[in-house]
Design an enzyme around this catalytic site. Structure first.
Site, PDB file in Angstrom:
ATOM      1  N   SER A  24       0.822  -1.224   0.000  1.00 51.36           N
ATOM      2  CA  SER A  24       0.000   0.000   0.000  1.00 51.36           C
ATOM      3  C   SER A  24       0.850   1.265   0.000  1.00 51.36           C
ATOM      4  O   SER A  24       0.328   2.366   0.020  1.00 51.36           O
ATOM      5  CB  SER A  24      -0.918   0.016   1.227  1.00 51.36           C
ATOM      6  OG  SER A  24      -0.155  -0.089   2.415  1.00 51.36           O
ATOM      7  N   ASN A 111      -1.726  -1.633  13.818  1.00 50.01           N
ATOM      8  CA  ASN A 111      -3.177  -1.389  13.820  1.00 50.01           C
ATOM      9  C   ASN A 111      -3.540  -0.069  14.511  1.00 50.01           C
ATOM     10  O   ASN A 111      -4.348   0.706  13.988  1.00 50.01           O
ATOM     11  CB  ASN A 111      -3.906  -2.554  14.490  1.00 50.01           C
ATOM     12  CG  ASN A 111      -3.644  -3.872  13.779  1.00 50.01           C
ATOM     13  OD1 ASN A 111      -3.118  -3.867  12.672  1.00 50.01           O
ATOM     14  ND2 ASN A 111      -3.983  -4.981  14.410  1.00 50.01           N
ATOM     15  N   THR A 156     -39.702  26.694  -9.937  1.00 54.92           N
ATOM     16  CA  THR A 156     -40.005  25.376  -9.388  1.00 54.92           C
ATOM     17  C   THR A 156     -40.280  24.507 -10.603  1.00 54.92           C
ATOM     18  O   THR A 156     -40.816  24.996 -11.609  1.00 54.92           O
ATOM     19  CB  THR A 156     -41.232  25.383  -8.445  1.00 54.92           C
ATOM     20  OG1 THR A 156     -42.390  25.714  -9.217  1.00 54.92           O
ATOM     21  CG2 THR A 156     -41.096  26.387  -7.310  1.00 54.92           C
ATOM     22  N   HIS A 157     -39.849  23.257 -10.557  1.00 53.79           N
ATOM     23  CA  HIS A 157     -39.954  22.347 -11.711  1.00 53.79           C
ATOM     24  C   HIS A 157     -39.229  22.909 -12.939  1.00 53.79           C
ATOM     25  O   HIS A 157     -39.608  22.607 -14.075  1.00 53.79           O
ATOM     26  CB  HIS A 157     -41.416  22.051 -12.081  1.00 53.79           C
ATOM     27  CG  HIS A 157     -42.296  21.730 -10.915  1.00 53.79           C
ATOM     28  ND1 HIS A 157     -42.532  20.445 -10.494  1.00 53.79           N
ATOM     29  CD2 HIS A 157     -42.967  22.544 -10.054  1.00 53.79           C
ATOM     30  CE1 HIS A 157     -43.330  20.464  -9.445  1.00 53.79           C
ATOM     31  NE2 HIS A 157     -43.597  21.727  -9.144  1.00 53.79           N
ATOM     32  N   SER A 278     -13.780  24.953 -27.851  1.00 55.85           N
ATOM     33  CA  SER A 278     -13.930  23.695 -28.573  1.00 55.85           C
ATOM     34  C   SER A 278     -12.834  23.599 -29.621  1.00 55.85           C
ATOM     35  O   SER A 278     -12.442  24.609 -30.213  1.00 55.85           O
ATOM     36  CB  SER A 278     -15.304  23.659 -29.249  1.00 55.85           C
ATOM     37  OG  SER A 278     -15.298  22.757 -30.343  1.00 55.85           O
ATOM     38  N   LYS A 284     -17.437  28.385 -29.713  1.00 48.89           N
ATOM     39  CA  LYS A 284     -17.802  27.846 -28.406  1.00 48.89           C
ATOM     40  C   LYS A 284     -17.012  28.428 -27.245  1.00 48.89           C
ATOM     41  O   LYS A 284     -15.811  28.644 -27.339  1.00 48.89           O
ATOM     42  CB  LYS A 284     -17.605  26.312 -28.392  1.00 48.89           C
ATOM     43  CG  LYS A 284     -18.553  25.520 -29.249  1.00 48.89           C
ATOM     44  CD  LYS A 284     -20.025  25.678 -28.883  1.00 48.89           C
ATOM     45  CE  LYS A 284     -20.358  25.029 -27.554  1.00 48.89           C
ATOM     46  NZ  LYS A 284     -20.246  23.569 -27.612  1.00 48.89           N
ATOM     47  N   ASN A 286     -17.173  27.107 -23.368  1.00 45.35           N
ATOM     48  CA  ASN A 286     -17.851  26.063 -22.593  1.00 45.35           C
ATOM     49  C   ASN A 286     -17.639  26.209 -21.087  1.00 45.35           C
ATOM     50  O   ASN A 286     -16.546  26.572 -20.651  1.00 45.35           O
ATOM     51  CB  ASN A 286     -17.353  24.685 -23.048  1.00 45.35           C
ATOM     52  CG  ASN A 286     -17.723  24.389 -24.486  1.00 45.35           C
ATOM     53  OD1 ASN A 286     -18.776  24.813 -24.964  1.00 45.35           O
ATOM     54  ND2 ASN A 286     -16.854  23.682 -25.183  1.00 45.35           N
ATOM     55  N   GLU A 291     -19.040  21.944 -15.083  1.00 47.69           N
ATOM     56  CA  GLU A 291     -19.343  20.584 -15.566  1.00 47.69           C
ATOM     57  C   GLU A 291     -18.466  19.545 -14.878  1.00 47.69           C
ATOM     58  O   GLU A 291     -18.933  18.468 -14.486  1.00 47.69           O
ATOM     59  CB  GLU A 291     -19.134  20.499 -17.082  1.00 47.69           C
ATOM     60  CG  GLU A 291     -20.192  21.242 -17.878  1.00 47.69           C
ATOM     61  CD  GLU A 291     -19.917  21.201 -19.375  1.00 47.69           C
ATOM     62  OE1 GLU A 291     -20.813  20.796 -20.118  1.00 47.69           O
ATOM     63  OE2 GLU A 291     -18.798  21.563 -19.805  1.00 47.69           O
ATOM     64  N   TYR A 318      -9.245  -5.365  14.009  1.00 44.95           N
ATOM     65  CA  TYR A 318      -8.642  -4.972  12.746  1.00 44.95           C
ATOM     66  C   TYR A 318      -8.707  -6.112  11.732  1.00 44.95           C
ATOM     67  O   TYR A 318      -8.533  -7.286  12.067  1.00 44.95           O
ATOM     68  CB  TYR A 318      -7.166  -4.553  12.957  1.00 44.95           C
ATOM     69  CG  TYR A 318      -6.490  -4.195  11.645  1.00 44.95           C
ATOM     70  CD1 TYR A 318      -6.619  -2.921  11.099  1.00 44.95           C
ATOM     71  CD2 TYR A 318      -5.763  -5.142  10.928  1.00 44.95           C
ATOM     72  CE1 TYR A 318      -6.047  -2.597   9.874  1.00 44.95           C
ATOM     73  CE2 TYR A 318      -5.185  -4.829   9.704  1.00 44.95           C
ATOM     74  CZ  TYR A 318      -5.334  -3.555   9.183  1.00 44.95           C
ATOM     75  OH  TYR A 318      -4.771  -3.257   7.972  1.00 44.95           O
ATOM     76  N   GLN A 323      -7.190  -1.679   4.999  1.00 46.96           N
ATOM     77  CA  GLN A 323      -6.171  -0.965   4.224  1.00 46.96           C
ATOM     78  C   GLN A 323      -6.815  -0.257   3.025  1.00 46.96           C
ATOM     79  O   GLN A 323      -6.297   0.735   2.528  1.00 46.96           O
ATOM     80  CB  GLN A 323      -5.106  -1.971   3.761  1.00 46.96           C
ATOM     81  CG  GLN A 323      -4.043  -1.391   2.871  1.00 46.96           C
ATOM     82  CD  GLN A 323      -2.850  -2.324   2.744  1.00 46.96           C
ATOM     83  OE1 GLN A 323      -2.145  -2.594   3.713  1.00 46.96           O
ATOM     84  NE2 GLN A 323      -2.623  -2.843   1.555  1.00 46.96           N
ATOM     85  N   LYS A 326      -8.046   3.816   2.504  1.00 50.08           N
ATOM     86  CA  LYS A 326      -7.255   5.035   2.248  1.00 50.08           C
ATOM     87  C   LYS A 326      -7.513   5.677   0.901  1.00 50.08           C
ATOM     88  O   LYS A 326      -7.674   6.898   0.815  1.00 50.08           O
ATOM     89  CB  LYS A 326      -5.773   4.728   2.412  1.00 50.08           C
ATOM     90  CG  LYS A 326      -5.421   4.551   3.860  1.00 50.08           C
ATOM     91  CD  LYS A 326      -4.073   3.981   4.071  1.00 50.08           C
ATOM     92  CE  LYS A 326      -4.046   3.263   5.395  1.00 50.08           C
ATOM     93  NZ  LYS A 326      -5.019   2.134   5.481  1.00 50.08           N
TER      94      LYS A 326
HETATM   95  N1  ARG Z   1      -1.188  -1.008   5.809  1.00 48.39           N
HETATM   96  C1  ARG Z   1      -2.059  -1.430   6.824  1.00 48.39           C
HETATM   97  C2  ARG Z   1      -3.401  -0.683   6.739  1.00 48.39           C
HETATM   98  O1  ARG Z   1      -3.409   0.315   6.152  1.00 48.39           O
HETATM   99  C3  ARG Z   1      -1.449  -1.182   8.175  1.00 48.39           C
HETATM  100  C4  ARG Z   1      -1.931  -2.086   9.266  1.00 48.39           C
HETATM  101  C5  ARG Z   1      -1.471  -3.448   9.000  1.00 48.39           C
HETATM  102  N2  ARG Z   1      -1.690  -4.331  10.101  1.00 48.39           N
HETATM  103  C6  ARG Z   1      -1.544  -5.617   9.990  1.00 48.39           C
HETATM  104  N3  ARG Z   1      -1.754  -6.338  11.037  1.00 48.39           N
HETATM  105  N4  ARG Z   1      -1.213  -6.214   8.868  1.00 48.39           N
HETATM  106  O2  ARG Z   1      -4.404  -1.086   7.253  1.00 48.39           O
END
Ligand code: ARG
Length: 481
Positions: A24, A111, A156-157, A278, A284, A286, A291, A318, A323, A326
């Site tokens: 990650s 965790n 309205t509408h 455009s 144009k 735009n 948008e 956990y 993970q 994020k």
């Molecule tokens: N990269 C993990 C997350 O974002 C960190 C926690 C990992 N904990 C574990 N016991 N593998 O959740």
């Protein structure tokens, strides 16, 4: 390749495909300033309670600062074998600070570490968004104040209904964004809770001082239950809900700006600097900014759905699924901040085409309700007045004229109490001005609303400077008073 901190029980090496799949660091590296600040506070706390020596804590703190420097400068080398930002920082600390790095993770788990990092990150970003919402509210109030007497059709509408002041219409968005700001401020209170010390899930055998860590990291509160602390993502769900509602408001505003800038409406002209052309049609111009804002709303809703779905069946505590929290969170922060920012820049540069707006408010029988009200003033029950005016409208339509273009005699065929004094009451200014009920569009009301908004914004500003994100307009009770 760096040694994995958890591989003591493993007899085979991790397959490289697993490393790539579970890594990650490509996205969670944005947490590094918080991870390092959290580790520094944790080191100091371990020394304070005597789990490590002061000298060891000093070495850890110095080493962490060195690692942060590398991350700041972009010279830090990443490696899939080290999964996430937490393991990368710890591994690099071993290189720069030596074996004392092995003591950093005492009384801590990734965790509670990741829960801390995400909360610190979101706390900062929520404060930034509160500042952007404040700025957006200010430009809306300024635009309203600069056009106190511009009349437009209220709809309205999407059908012309009754005339309103443009300023009243703009102040409706001020209200929406004030509530959005209040929602983020309210959410901030629940983000701002310190989870470190929950360890993996059950707490720890070490004599840790969580209140001290909370003080060092400026948290007003520590979490009360270790299992909840590592597995709760409500705070992120709340944030995404607040963000989704705010995007609804931005998208509605965008939709109106798109409509208003069409040749058909012609109510506004966007600045050339905030429009695009455009590649094939030379004429144009735009409205791409509104948008794109409207379009980006979908991904924020998607992120809310992703996190709700992610969390809904997770047993305590956990789970690695988490993970996946994020990317939707980070994408939402980036998206909503960019949408707010561009609106803050674009809105002051909108040109209001007041004549077009007034013209549109003058045709299409927007004064029909006022004629009915006039008849009520002459003693007719409202329902009967409504029916009489409806017939007059049908007659006017058949002649291709407006109600105020008919003669008293023509109008008397449908409504006998009509006299000459009716016509004054059918002008757009008069219609707007008569709507003096609390919260109505009368100019005096709108002036007062703008003055009050300016007061609230000034108070707000003081609070924002003091940095706590709390303010009168952030407190939900404000809007019920
Ligand atoms: N990269 C993990 C997350 O974002 C960190 C926690 C990992 N904990 C574990 N016991 N593998 O959740």
């Amino acid at each position: 390749m760096a040694e994995k901190p958890w591989n003591g029980r493993f007899v085979q090496a991790t397959d490289t495909s697993v490393e790539a799949f579970t890594a990650s660091h490509a996205y969670d590296r944005r947490l590094y300033p918080y991870d390092i600040a959290g580790s520094i506070a944790h080191s100091k706390m371990l020394a304070k309670v005597g789990v490590i020596s002061d000298a060891e804590a000093a070495q850890l703190v110095e080493g962490l600062a060195t690692v942060k420097g590398e991350l700041d400068r972009g010279t830090f080398a990443f490696d899939d074998g080290l999964e996430d930002i937490h393991m990368h920082i710890e591994a690099r600390l071993l290189d720069v600070a030596g074996t004392v790095a092995h003591k950093l993770h005492t009384a801590r788990s990734r965790n509670d570490q990741v829960a801390l990092d995400v909360r610190m990150y979101l706390r900062d970003e929520t404060r930034r968004l509160i500042g952007l919402l404040h700025a957006l509210r200010r430009v809306l109030v300024d635009l309203a104040a600069a056009h106190p007497d511009v009349v437009m059709p209220g709809y309205t509408h999407t059908q012309r209904a009754q005339p309103v002041l443009l300023a009243h219409h703009l102040m409706a968005y001020y209200e929406m964004f004030s509530r959005d700001q209040a929602r983020f401020a309210d959410c901030l209170g629940r983000i701002n809770v310190m989870p470190l010390g929950a360890a993996a899930l059950a707490g720890t055998t070490y004599p840790i001082d969580r209140a001290y860590v909370a003080r060092l990291l400026d948290f007003p509160q520590v979490s009360d239950n270790s299992m909840d602390a590592v597995s709760d993502r409500d705070f992120a769900l709340e944030f995404l809900s607040a963000a989704s509602i705010c995007m609804v408001h931005l998208s509605r505003l965008s939709e109106e700006l798109v409509l208003w800038s069409t040749a058909e409406f012609g109510f506004i002209t966007l600045s050339d600097a905030f429009a695009t052309g455009s590649s094939i049609m030379p004429q144009k111009k735009n409205p791409d900014i509104p948008e794109i804002v409207r379009g980006k709303t979908g991904r924020v809703f998607g992120s809310l759905m992703a996190l709700l779905t992610l969390m809904k069946s997770l047993p305590m505590a956990y789970n690695r699924d988490m993970q996946e929290d994020k990317e939707p969170l980070f994408d939402t922060v980036d998206t909503i901040a960019a949408c707010l920012q561009i609106n803050v820049q674009m809105i002051p540069r909108i040109t209001i085409n007041r004549d077009r707006m007034r013209q549109a408010a003058s045709v299409g029988f927007l004064n029909a309700t006022d004629m009915a009200d006039y008849l009520v003033g002459k003693g007719m029950p409202f329902r009967q007045a409504h029916a009489c005016v409806g017939k007059a409208v049908a007659y006017a339509l058949s002649k291709g004229s407006e109600l105020h273009e008919l003669s008293v005699d023509e109008l008397r065929q449908f409504a006998s109490p009509v006299e000459d004094d009716l016509f004054d009451q059918l002008t757009v200014e008069h219609m707007v001005d008569r709507r003096r009920s609390q919260g109505g569009t009368a100019a005096a009301n709108v002036r007062a609303a703008i003055a009050k908004a300016r007061e609230v914004l000034a108070e707000d500003e003081e609070q924002l400077v003091r940095g706590n994100g709390r303010s009168r307009s952030n407190t939900p009770t404000n809007h019920s008073t």
